[in-house]
Design an enzyme around this catalytic site. Structure first.
Site, PDB file in Angstrom:
ATOM      1  CB  ALA A  11      -0.926  -0.010   1.214  1.00 41.43           C
ATOM      2  NE  ARG A  21       0.814   6.979 -11.871  1.00 40.00           N
ATOM      3  CZ  ARG A  21       1.254   5.911 -11.223  1.00 40.00           C
ATOM      4  NH1 ARG A  21       2.538   5.592 -11.257  1.00 40.00           N
ATOM      5  NH2 ARG A  21       0.433   5.136 -10.550  1.00 40.00           N
ATOM      6  CB  SER A  38       8.803  -2.202  -3.174  1.00 39.90           C
ATOM      7  OG  SER A  38       8.134  -2.393  -4.389  1.00 39.90           O
ATOM      8  CB  CYS A  42       1.705 -12.825  -3.026  1.00 38.92           C
ATOM      9  SG  CYS A  42       0.829 -11.361  -2.444  1.00 38.92           S
TER      10      CYS A  42
END
Ligand code: FAD
Ligand code: NAD
Length: 450
Positions: A11, A21, A38, A42
């Site tokens: 997140a 951005r 980062s 999983c």
């Protein structure tokens, strides 16, 4: 404008990228207490099994990769407090011990969650592991290499427990799973969870249901066996605790940030907390179900990314809205792919719907085409209007495809009648001439008397 982000796995890093951005001029600072940022938790079960040979492959971006976007990443920095009045955070550099106060205009909490650890004797012994952080993975893989365990006990038959059962078999480690509930996978309906249970037994996993961990015993500081509530003593040179997680919400205490019913941080659709200019995203926060509209805590990686995007945009001055969670999830254990979306039959009933369901079993390609694999699809609709409420798809076949079709139909509020007439891609190597979704929707429609 200065945006401060706390937490840098899914997140937090997504929020940082989106904020950049949206606002090219904002100062963006991210604090992460681990050495890595980062990374994809999983992928960890597949690093353990060896399917992914290099743990570095599950690191998406390194701290230096953020420099080109002018995002200042500070790893090994732990945020210890929030001063809402001053709009500042207190940060401790874990390398030097230095503490400093840093002001923010917008703050994003992306502090995630951590494993629940039972307080039983022996929990501190060597050989007892959790799997959550990149540090957990390092300790786990080091243990596998140095100790070469032969017998593992996994506590908890949830997502991590079942994914790891497969990883451990790939390493020739005999595995017993101890599950407190009377069945595995409570998110799924019992008829579907049973298919997974049968498969685990076929794969040689020992499954103890309705049982719990009482103590862990060791020799020379290393685990040697576990004792269960039912009085069993099970030899083990590796124990994995996988009984669920709890959100990291320590920073909310004293800062006046409200929690939701689940104990995770309450947010609105803009991912704003109860405190002005403070946002939250990912496993640390509770959002809402797109189907029922009710608060929902669903700690999953894709959700963390979606929410991080919204929090990042809004923290940078934009106006984005999170559209809610469908409850879509998937994992694999051995040859069984296990997926769901929307409400189970039980949760639909609990939410006040009048659910009707059926299960169809089909191959995932034309019957005559080599290599077809089974999909068991349970489709659930509301008896009153035929509206699709959810689905569970389990089997060796391409369940992700059917579950994503049903997930999309939930977005569009489709009925069984709509799905029965859908035009999906067909050619023998890819699918049956009529998708299991079409077959199930047609049969359910007939059952509804439409
Ligand atoms: P986290 O990943 O928990 O990251 C939060 C970070 O913030 C942590 O590094 C934490 O140390 C740091 N932090 C916390 N407090 C502070 C502080 N005060 N100061 C500084 N830093 C702080 N999800 C899926 O959707 N699909 C999957 O297949 C899947 N598989 C998984 C397999 C495993 C083994 C595990 C453990 C999880 C899996 N998940 C999966 C879940 C997914 O990994 C999480 O939902 C996701 O990591 C959540 O991201 P997050 O950024 O919200 O929180
Ligand atoms: P989980 O919630 O999936 O499963 C925990 C299991 O432990 C449940 O079956 C529960 O009944 C059982 N349990 C609880 N207390 C117990 C006790 N005292 N003794 C024995 N059993 C007990 O949690 P997890 O497997 O730890 O995974 C944590 C989270 O990681 C998941 O909630 C999920 O968000 C995420 N995850 C997702 C995926 C995926 O999406 N593919 C894969 C792995 C992990």
């Amino acid at each position: 404008m200065r945006i401060v982000i706390i937490g840098g796995v899914a997140a937090g890093t997504k929020a940082a990228a989106k904020a950049r951005r949206v606002n090219p001029n904002a100062e963006i600072i991210l604090y992460q207490d681990e050495a890595n940022i980062s990374y994809s938790a999983c992928g960890m079960p597949y690093v353990i099994s060896g399917v992914i040979s290099d743990p570095d492959q599950i690191v998406i971006r390194k701290p230096q990769d953020f420099i080109k976007d002018n995002i200042h990443v500070f790893v090994r920095h732990h945020v210890t407090g929030i001063d809402a009045q001053q709009k500042s955070v207190t940060v401790k550099n874990l390398e030097t011990g230095t503490i400093e106060s840093v002001n923010y205009d917008s703050l994003i909490l992306a502090t995630g969650a951590r494993p629940i650890i039972p307080s039983v004797p022996g929990i501190e012994l060597k050989g007892v592991h959790t799997l959550r952080s990149s540090t957990d993975l390092e300790l786990f893989t080091a243990e596998l290499q140095s100790q070469k365990p032969k017998q593992a006990v996994i506590i908890g038959a949830g997502y991590i427990g079942l994914e790891l059962a497969e990883s451990l078999k790939a390493l020739s480690i005999q595995t017993t799973i101890i599950e407190k509930a009377e069945r595995i996978l409570p998110q799924f309906d019992a008829d579907m969870a049973q298919l997974v249970r049968d498969h685990l037994l076929e794969q040689g996993v020992t499954l103890l249901l309705n049982d719990g961990l009482v103590s862990i015993q060791g020799e020379n500081d290393h685990v040697s066996f576990v004792m269960t509530e039912s009085g069993l003593s099970i030899a083990a040179d590796l124990v994995i605790i996988a009984i669920g997680i709890k959100p990291n919400v320590q920073l909310t205490e004293g800062a006046g940030i409200e929690l939701g019913k689940s104990g995770a941080i309450a947010v609105n659709e803009r991912m704003e907390t109860s405190l002005s200019s403070v946002f939250a995203a990912g496993d640390c926060c509770e959002s809402f179900s797109r189907i029922t509209g009710k608060p929902f805590w669903l700690p999953l990686g894709d959700i963390a990314n979606l929410q991080g995007r919204v929090a990042g945009e809004n923290a940078a001055g934009g106006n984005a809205g999170f559209t809610g969670m469908l409850g879509t999830a998937i994992f694999k254990t051995f040859e069984m792919n296990v997926s769901m979306t929307g409400l189970s039959e039980k949760s639909a009933r609990d939410a006040g719907y009048d659910p009707v369901s059926l299960i169809v079993t089909q191959l995932d390609r034309a019957r005559y085409f080599p290599g077809g694999k089974k999909i068991h699809l349970k489709l659930i609709a509301d008896k009153r209007d035929g509206k699709i409420l959810g689905a569970q798809a389990i089997g060796a076949g391409a369940v992700d495809k059917v579950i994503d079709i049903v997930a999309t139909s939930l977005l569009g509020n489709l009925t069984c009648g709509d799905l029965e007439n859908a035009d999906f891609a067909y050619s023998p190597p890819f699918s049956a001439v009529l998708s299991p979704v079409i077959v199930a929707a047609g049969a359910l429609n007939a059952k509804l008397g439409s």
